[in-house]
Design a protein around this motif. Sequence first.
Motif, PDB file in Angstrom:
ATOM      1  N   TRP A   5      -2.978   5.135   7.586  1.00  0.00           N
ATOM      2  CA  TRP A   5      -1.949   5.277   6.544  1.00  0.00           C
ATOM      3  C   TRP A   5      -1.382   6.697   6.535  1.00  0.00           C
ATOM      4  O   TRP A   5      -0.174   6.891   6.406  1.00  0.00           O
ATOM      5  N   ARG A   6      -2.266   7.691   6.659  1.00  0.00           N
ATOM      6  CA  ARG A   6      -1.790   9.083   6.661  1.00  0.00           C
ATOM      7  C   ARG A   6      -0.876   9.343   7.848  1.00  0.00           C
ATOM      8  O   ARG A   6       0.167   9.986   7.714  1.00  0.00           O
ATOM      9  N   ALA A  48      -7.597   4.574   6.314  1.00  0.00           N
ATOM     10  CA  ALA A  48      -7.049   5.735   5.606  1.00  0.00           C
ATOM     11  C   ALA A  48      -6.349   6.683   6.580  1.00  0.00           C
ATOM     12  O   ALA A  48      -5.272   7.226   6.283  1.00  0.00           O
ATOM     13  N   GLY A  82       2.481   8.057   7.313  1.00  0.00           N
ATOM     14  CA  GLY A  82       3.193   8.626   6.178  1.00  0.00           C
ATOM     15  C   GLY A  82       3.199   7.753   4.945  1.00  0.00           C
ATOM     16  O   GLY A  82       4.054   7.905   4.069  1.00  0.00           O
ATOM     17  N   ILE A  83       2.244   6.833   4.849  1.00  0.00           N
ATOM     18  CA  ILE A  83       2.154   5.944   3.688  1.00  0.00           C
ATOM     19  C   ILE A  83       1.299   6.620   2.619  1.00  0.00           C
ATOM     20  O   ILE A  83       0.135   6.944   2.857  1.00  0.00           O
ATOM     21  N   ARG A  84       1.863   6.822   1.443  1.00  0.00           N
ATOM     22  CA  ARG A  84       1.177   7.539   0.369  1.00  0.00           C
ATOM     23  C   ARG A  84       0.829   6.594  -0.782  1.00  0.00           C
ATOM     24  O   ARG A  84       1.240   5.438  -0.811  1.00  0.00           O
ATOM     25  N   ASP A  85       0.080   7.138  -1.735  1.00  0.00           N
ATOM     26  CA  ASP A  85      -0.269   6.411  -2.967  1.00  0.00           C
ATOM     27  C   ASP A  85      -0.940   5.071  -2.666  1.00  0.00           C
ATOM     28  O   ASP A  85      -0.610   4.033  -3.255  1.00  0.00           O
ATOM     29  N   VAL A  86      -1.888   5.080  -1.729  1.00  0.00           N
ATOM     30  CA  VAL A  86      -2.647   3.880  -1.391  1.00  0.00           C
ATOM     31  C   VAL A  86      -3.957   3.885  -2.174  1.00  0.00           C
ATOM     32  O   VAL A  86      -4.668   4.892  -2.204  1.00  0.00           O
TER      33      VAL A  86
END
Length: 211
Positions: A153-154, A150, A157-161
């Motif tokens: 991903w943050r 997690a 900049g990866i969102r909506d995971v």
Amino acid sequence: MTKAFQAIRGMNDILPGESAGWQRLEATVREVLAAYGYQEIRLPLVEKTELFVRSIGEVTDIVGKEMYTFPDRDGSDSLTLRPEGTAGCARACIEHGLLHHQTQRLWYAGPMFRYEKPQKGRYRQFHQVGVEAYGMMGPDIDAELICLSARLWRRLGIRDVALQINSLGSSAARAAYRERLVGYFTARRGELDEDSPVSYTHLTLPTSDLV
């Protein structure tokens, strides 16, 4: 006229204009993994074929259809371009005594190879980052890996995971589940393709999957 060579299908060049993005991604991965105490291990691109047959399973699609396998020049061994990193990492840890009365948090990155139909987001040479934790019992290490992912991903900049967790329960529950699953496919043997009877009779189930 001289023939112009091109990259092998499904294996792509990373050009100078793209390299900076790769370097930023790799630097972020290194920083996050170091913050969680993971150390890098660098593994060979080629291993003995038997390693993947034993670890992944002889009747899986990866071993049966997707591996790049060839004999060594002296014919002494069958060799394979690595299709994944877990088997090689475990082999290295055992070979070098890294698991003897100690815990290990390790990570690796690099190209992997599978003979698949090239399509968007799926290539025959693809790049993978993997983490392996050895010698730690209980659910704490699973929670750590979820938090690590997690955070990564943050940072990227990866969102909506969405996280989906699946468990097949205890050893007894898995054995019962496997028996019923094999029975289900056996009753429908005539509806399956030619490879399926071999696959389901050798069916193995993981303790849990993180998707």
